[in-house]
Scaffold this motif. Structure first.
Motif, PDB file in Angstrom:
ATOM      1  N   SER A 171      -3.201  -0.203 -13.539  1.00 38.66           N
ATOM      2  CA  SER A 171      -1.962  -0.324 -14.286  1.00 38.66           C
ATOM      3  C   SER A 171      -0.800   0.364 -13.595  1.00 38.66           C
ATOM      4  N   GLY A 172      -1.083   1.329 -12.747  1.00 38.53           N
ATOM      5  CA  GLY A 172      -0.037   2.067 -12.069  1.00 38.53           C
ATOM      6  C   GLY A 172       0.176   1.562 -10.653  1.00 38.53           C
ATOM      7  N   PRO A 173       1.085   2.213  -9.910  1.00 39.09           N
ATOM      8  CA  PRO A 173       1.400   1.764  -8.553  1.00 39.09           C
ATOM      9  C   PRO A 173       0.401   2.221  -7.496  1.00 39.09           C
ATOM     10  N   MET A 174      -0.528   3.110  -7.854  1.00 44.44           N
ATOM     11  CA  MET A 174      -1.400   3.700  -6.841  1.00 44.44           C
ATOM     12  C   MET A 174      -2.211   2.677  -6.052  1.00 44.44           C
ATOM     13  N   PRO A 175      -2.863   1.685  -6.687  1.00 40.41           N
ATOM     14  CA  PRO A 175      -3.623   0.709  -5.894  1.00 40.41           C
ATOM     15  C   PRO A 175      -2.753  -0.060  -4.910  1.00 40.41           C
ATOM     16  N   TRP A 176      -1.540  -0.367  -5.309  1.00 42.89           N
ATOM     17  CA  TRP A 176      -0.670  -1.137  -4.426  1.00 42.89           C
ATOM     18  C   TRP A 176      -0.152  -0.283  -3.275  1.00 42.89           C
ATOM     19  N   MET A 227      -9.394   7.694  -9.353  1.00 39.23           N
ATOM     20  CA  MET A 227      -8.795   7.477  -8.046  1.00 39.23           C
ATOM     21  C   MET A 227      -9.699   6.623  -7.156  1.00 39.23           C
ATOM     22  N   ALA A 228     -11.009   6.757  -7.288  1.00 33.79           N
ATOM     23  CA  ALA A 228     -11.933   5.953  -6.483  1.00 33.79           C
ATOM     24  C   ALA A 228     -11.790   4.470  -6.810  1.00 33.79           C
ATOM     25  N   ALA A 279      -9.932  -0.761  -4.983  1.00 30.49           N
ATOM     26  CA  ALA A 279      -9.203  -2.015  -5.192  1.00 30.49           C
ATOM     27  C   ALA A 279      -8.083  -2.172  -4.167  1.00 30.49           C
ATOM     28  N   GLY A 280      -7.322  -1.093  -3.953  1.00 28.60           N
ATOM     29  CA  GLY A 280      -6.255  -1.155  -2.966  1.00 28.60           C
ATOM     30  C   GLY A 280      -6.781  -1.332  -1.555  1.00 28.60           C
TER      31      GLY A 280
END
Length: 308
Positions: A29-34, A234-235, A240-241
């Protein structure tokens, strides 16, 4: 307070490990994976470029390692041919020489045609083009071997020049080495950027859930249990990213490979990726996940020690 109530129920009913999620928002849902996907894709492209440059340099170096070129530089065509025949005969008896041949005039005409603007009917042989003799040595073209070859060639062709073929590409090899260092520096910068992004995301998540973390501590939760919650979140995001970044980077590599293959250059043809290189590239997302998880754990544990 709905989240805190459900947190109390889970902690009292099943303990810290029954459903350890402290973060209520859904994954991705947040920007972290992208952010991680962008970092991984850039790292994949940089690593592939560095590996391809290394392979191109190794291939070219191996091809030119024992190569020597003898140029007969004289304006008179008859004298040029006479000296070329004499050099050819002298080099065939040299113990260091494995193979020697004179480059055909047709090959020379093809080489100079784009630069001179000649046409098939022009008299190219009248031009003072040096006669070329291609020599392959039994080992590397060292300075001692070149000196012995010059001593053999000089009496029969005073105007001849003897040069190691690898020496012509020395500036190219130096440029390739510089580009490899730049690729390594870019990978290091991307790793530092990933660490910074994970650190900021972890601190932000801790700040948003500070009240819930304090209550969990009062209920008997330990710092390590809380850190595992952030590690797990975070994992998932990093995995996913990482997969998305690997896919994007692979598409970019394939596009660049097709573009460079169309050039038809001999040196570019050596810039290929072997299966060992692809294994290293495939391991980049795994390294990214490990880096993100370790960073999240260290950041959360350090923050918790200061918080309580």
């Amino acid at each position: 307070m709905g989240f805190l109530s459900s947190l109390f129920d889970r902690w009292r009913g099943g303990g810290a490990t029954s459903d350890p999620r402290l973060l209520p928002e859904a994954q991705l849902s947040g920007p972290m994976p992208w952010v991680i996907a962008i970092m991984i894709s850039l790292t994949v492209v940089a690593a592939a470029s560095g590996l391809a440059l290394r392979n191109a340099a190794r291939t070219a170096s191996a091809d030119l390692e024992g190569g020597v070129t003898v140029q007969i530089v004289t304006a008179a065509p008859t004298e040029r041919l006479r000296q070329a025949d004499a050099v050819l005969a002298a080099l065939k008896t040299a113990p260091e020489v494995a193979e020697v041949r004179q480059v055909a005039q047709e090959e020379l005409n093809t080489l100079v045609e784009p630069w001179l603007g000649t046409r098939p009917g022009d008299d190219v042989e009248a031009l003072p083009i040096p006669a070329l003799i291609d020599v392959r040595l039994k080992g590397p073209a060292t300075a001692e071997k070149l000196a012995r070859l010059r001593a053999i060639v000089r009496p029969v062709a005073p105007s001849a020049r003897v040069d190691a073929q690898a020496g012509w590409l020395a500036p190219v090899f130096a440029a390739i080495g510089t580009l490899q260092w730049l690729a390594g520096g870019l990978i290091a910068l991307l790793a530092m950027a990933t660490i910074s992004a994970v650190l900021l995301a972890s601190r932000n998540a801790l700040g948003n859930h500070r009240e819930a973390i304090e209550i969990v501590h009062m209920l008997g939760g330990t710092d390590r249990q809380i850190a595992r919650v952030f590690q797990r979140s975070m994992a998932f995001d990093a995995a996913a990213g990482g997969l998305a970044g690997l896919l994007l980077g692979g598409i970019t590599i394939a596009t660049l490979a097709n573009q460079f293959a169309a050039l038809g250059s001999g040196m570019v043809s050596g810039a290929v990726l072997h299966w060992q290189d692809w294994l290293m590239i495939a391991a980049i997302p795994l390294a990214g996940v490990a880096l993100a998880v370790v960073t999240a754990r260290v950041t959360v544990l350090a923050a918790l020690r200061r918080m309580l």
